[in-house]
Scaffold this active site. Structure first.
Site, PDB file in Angstrom:
ATOM      1  N   TYR A 132      -5.492  -6.855   0.622  1.00 26.56           N
ATOM      2  CA  TYR A 132      -5.155  -6.851  -0.803  1.00 26.56           C
ATOM      3  C   TYR A 132      -5.818  -8.070  -1.420  1.00 26.56           C
ATOM      4  O   TYR A 132      -5.303  -9.188  -1.347  1.00 26.56           O
ATOM      5  CB  TYR A 132      -3.637  -6.880  -0.998  1.00 26.56           C
ATOM      6  CG  TYR A 132      -3.197  -7.018  -2.432  1.00 26.56           C
ATOM      7  CD1 TYR A 132      -3.740  -6.216  -3.435  1.00 26.56           C
ATOM      8  CD2 TYR A 132      -2.231  -7.953  -2.792  1.00 26.56           C
ATOM      9  CE1 TYR A 132      -3.332  -6.343  -4.750  1.00 26.56           C
ATOM     10  CE2 TYR A 132      -1.806  -8.085  -4.105  1.00 26.56           C
ATOM     11  CZ  TYR A 132      -2.368  -7.284  -5.081  1.00 26.56           C
ATOM     12  OH  TYR A 132      -1.963  -7.412  -6.392  1.00 26.56           O
ATOM     13  N   ASP A 160      -6.844  -2.487  -1.595  1.00 30.69           N
ATOM     14  CA  ASP A 160      -7.078  -2.762  -3.012  1.00 30.69           C
ATOM     15  C   ASP A 160      -7.963  -3.999  -3.101  1.00 30.69           C
ATOM     16  O   ASP A 160      -7.491  -5.124  -2.936  1.00 30.69           O
ATOM     17  CB  ASP A 160      -5.732  -2.976  -3.712  1.00 30.69           C
ATOM     18  CG  ASP A 160      -5.889  -3.264  -5.197  1.00 30.69           C
ATOM     19  OD1 ASP A 160      -7.028  -3.196  -5.701  1.00 30.69           O
ATOM     20  OD2 ASP A 160      -4.881  -3.562  -5.861  1.00 30.69           O
ATOM     21  N   HIS A 212      -1.215   2.789  -8.966  1.00 34.83           N
ATOM     22  CA  HIS A 212      -2.371   3.193  -8.162  1.00 34.83           C
ATOM     23  C   HIS A 212      -2.070   4.550  -7.531  1.00 34.83           C
ATOM     24  O   HIS A 212      -0.915   4.981  -7.453  1.00 34.83           O
ATOM     25  CB  HIS A 212      -2.660   2.186  -7.049  1.00 34.83           C
ATOM     26  CG  HIS A 212      -3.095   0.838  -7.550  1.00 34.83           C
ATOM     27  ND1 HIS A 212      -4.351   0.322  -7.346  1.00 34.83           N
ATOM     28  CD2 HIS A 212      -2.416  -0.127  -8.238  1.00 34.83           C
ATOM     29  CE1 HIS A 212      -4.433  -0.891  -7.877  1.00 34.83           C
ATOM     30  NE2 HIS A 212      -3.267  -1.185  -8.427  1.00 34.83           N
TER      31      HIS A 212
END
Length: 642
Positions: A156, A195, A313
């Protein structure tokens, strides 16, 4: 269908349960089944160590690895769930730089022996930032798992919030880039997903040209920014403006979604919630599944799941083929996703057990280690069943038999005390009992000091409620009070056994033991026995202390198994675990539940009160009737009124 890897920024690990289709079941197992995934990489879990719950960690059939922030509590966070029936990692690490330590260890990952580390850690001369490496891994942004097939990195990356985070963001991306390249230089394949918070090209965001026109920025300048330059130099087909940076001359990874959908527009994975941009599909693609060249041909599909709600998301997945080609030979993917010896030619050779857990597994956290659900306690078969011992050992066989017996008894003492085990002991023409039937003969055959030592060894170190409680009348035994759950299953009026009808003459009958039969011995979870000498081995019966609080029983081959009434057992459990019955008020109506909000010792406690309203009831004949004074704490299972 192959093996699917799904990455999803959930914006809070329990956030999806507020949306359909997750709202109905609210279990992680049902969520993973809906995703049809075998590996689920979650970002932005937003939890602390204290927030971990049973349903989050002890997911049936799954293992999980967490990376939690150390300073910003409830911020960022990464979790990787793996389906134990399909894949099992051989190594697991937290962080991207290798400066963190494994659980219950003070040695850094990068300082472990080579056979215990994943490797590829960024070197000091590769990192240009002055930030401490420990700072980069302090926010719980990366979990690394190694399978025999490849190294999986779930990440992330920091977002571009403001200028104060620019140095941290660029330093983290630089460490990630060199970690991937170093692993490739070692000859390992890498799968990177998560991500990344980076828009790679013009196809990956909506309204890009209009936004740049308002900001007065050219397209070349936009994609030359450090973050986008880092990603485009890492992947094949990336648009790099100007000369490549030193050490990044060659790309090493493939953008799988673009490889399967090279010209697809509107393939976005994130939408701004404040503007409600998702219905109009006005978003950006910042979640990726990337892989190195050696395993690119193993993937048969990669796509986004924009129809699944649960976050700002959407999930992104990549699917591996059932059979892949390695070194020119076809190999089932399960052989390459599990430790050696677990699968062979796609057929499971041994089952996954807790011995396969890695130190980073959340199941080894003290709060969850060796935990079992109450359903498993009653549904699983006992681990010690139908154990047989030799009937007439002589010489060295007697010594080995005694050692086996001691080993069995010590293993039984560690078992689950909520289950009883039936042992079948074959009898020969001249049987030799394993344990003396008479406790007096045992004490007589054992020296006084040995008996005292045996008694002191079994004595509890601290007083417990069971040892201090009053002994029930008419019973005697080594334990007091109910210590097992067998009382819930025993009928109130058990049927008379044939042995009791014969009278006292049939008890301890030596002639009965001469017949070859199998003795059914009920063994609780813990056995307290004393080793007897050769003289005591000629006793007639076997005696075990009952830990349920009842007296010691002499068990003979003629004793039948106790009858259990299934209807009565079902009713007993229904009363204990069923829905609580609302108490009645003085009017005979069902009470209603209320919660105390006033500060004090009873704040937050729920209680029952009369459902009738305050004041006159409206009845002309009874105009002065008020709510009755029924007041019962709902937390009091006994139903006492206070």
């Amino acid at each position: 269908m192959g093996l699917r890897i799904t990455t999803w920024n959930v914006n809070g690990i329990r956030n999806p349960f507020n949306y359909q289709p997750w709202r109905e079941t609210r279990t992680f197992q049902a969520m993973f089944d809906t995703l049809e995934a075998d590996i689920v990489v979650m970002q932005e879990t937003k939890i602390q160590r204290k927030d971990l719950q049973d349903d989050m960690v002890l997911v049936p059939g799954w293992d999980v690895y967490f990376s939690l922030p150390r300073y910003k509590k409830g911020y960022s966070g990464v979790a990787i769930y793996t389906r134990s029936s399909k894949c099992c990692p051989i190594r697991a690490e937290e962080g991207i730089t290798g400066v963190l330590c494994p659980p219950r260890s003070s040695t850094k990952y990068r300082d472990l022996p080579p056979e215990r580390q994943i490797g590829g850690y960024p070197k000091e001369d590769q990192l240009s930032s002055e930030l401490d490496e420990a700072v980069l891994d302090s926010e719980g942004r990366c979990v690394v798992l190694e399978f025999p097939a490849f190294v999986l990195i779930g990440v992330y990356c920091p977002a571009a919030r403001d200028d104060t985070r620019t140095e941290f963001r660029e330093s983290f991306q630089e460490a990630l880039d060199f970690r991937v390249r170093n692993l490739v230089a070692m000859g390992k394949q890498v799968f990177l997903c998560g991500d990344l918070n980076i828009i790679r090209s013009g196809l990956d965001t909506a309204g890009l040209l209009e936004s740049l026109r308002k900001e007065g920025m050219s397209l070349d300048d936009y994609f030359s920014m450090p973050s986008r330059r880092f990603l485009n130099q890492l992947v094949f087909g990336g648009d790099v403006f100007g000369d490549r940076d030193e050490g990044r001359e060659q790309p090493v990874m493939w953008d799988l979604c673009r490889e399967f959908h090279p010209d697809r527009t509107g393939m976005y994975t994130c939408w701004e919630v404040k503007k409600n941009a998702r219905p109009g599909n006005y978003g950006s693609r910042i979640d990726y599944v990337l892989c190195t060249s050696g395993i690119k041909d193993w993937f048969i599909d990669a796509n986004i799941q924009e129809g699944l709600l649960g976050s700002d998301h959407c999930p992104v997945y990549a699917t591996l083929s059932d059979n892949v080609t390695k070194d020119g030979a076809p190999i089932p993917i399960t052989d390459l996703m599990n430790p050696e010896g677990m699968f062979k030619d796609g057929v499971r050779q041994r089952e996954w057990t807790n011995k396969d857990l890695l130190p980073l597994s959340a199941k080894l956290i003290p709060e969850f280690n060796n935990r079992r659900s109450i359903r498993d306690m009653f549904s699983r078969a006992s681990s010690i069943s139908q154990t047989k011992f030799p009937s007439t050992p002589t010489g060295s066989e007697a010594q080995s038999g005694a050692a086996a017996k001691d080993e069995f008894l010590s293993a039984s003492s560690l078992g689950d005390q909520s289950q009883d085990t039936v042992i079948s002991v074959p009898q020969s023409t001249n049987p030799t009992p394993l344990i003396s039937a008479s406790s007096q003969s045992q004490k007589a055959s054992i020296p006084k000091r040995q008996a005292e030592a045996s008694t002191s060894s079994n004595r509890p170190q601290k007083k417990t409620k069971a040892s201090l409680s009053k002994e029930p009348s008419g019973k005697s035994g080594p334990g007091n009070g109910q210590r097992t759950l067998m009382g819930f299953f025993k009928p109130k009026n058990p049927p008379p056994s044939p042995s009791s009808a014969k009278g006292p003459e049939s008890t301890n009958n030596a002639a009965d033991l001469s017949e070859p039969a199998s003795t059914q011995v009920s063994v609780p979870g813990s056995l307290e026995t004393t080793q007897s000498n050769n003289q005591a081995s000629s006793a007639s019966d076997n005696t075990f202390g009952d830990l349920s609080g009842e007296s010691s029983t002499i068990i003979s081959p003629q004793k039948e198994k106790a009858f259990v009434d299934p209807i009565q057992s079902k009713e007993s459990w229904a009363k204990l675990l069923g829905k609580r019955i609302l108490p009645k008020c003085e009017h005979g109506d069902d009470c209603q539940t209320m919660t105390t909000k006033k500060r004090g010792v009873n704040s937050g406690r729920s209680f029952y009160v009369c459902p009738r309203p305050l004041g006159p009831s409206g009845d002309k004949e009874v105009g002065t009737e008020f709510r009755c004074r029924t007041f019962i704490w709902s937390s009091d299972w006994s139903g006492r009124q206070t």
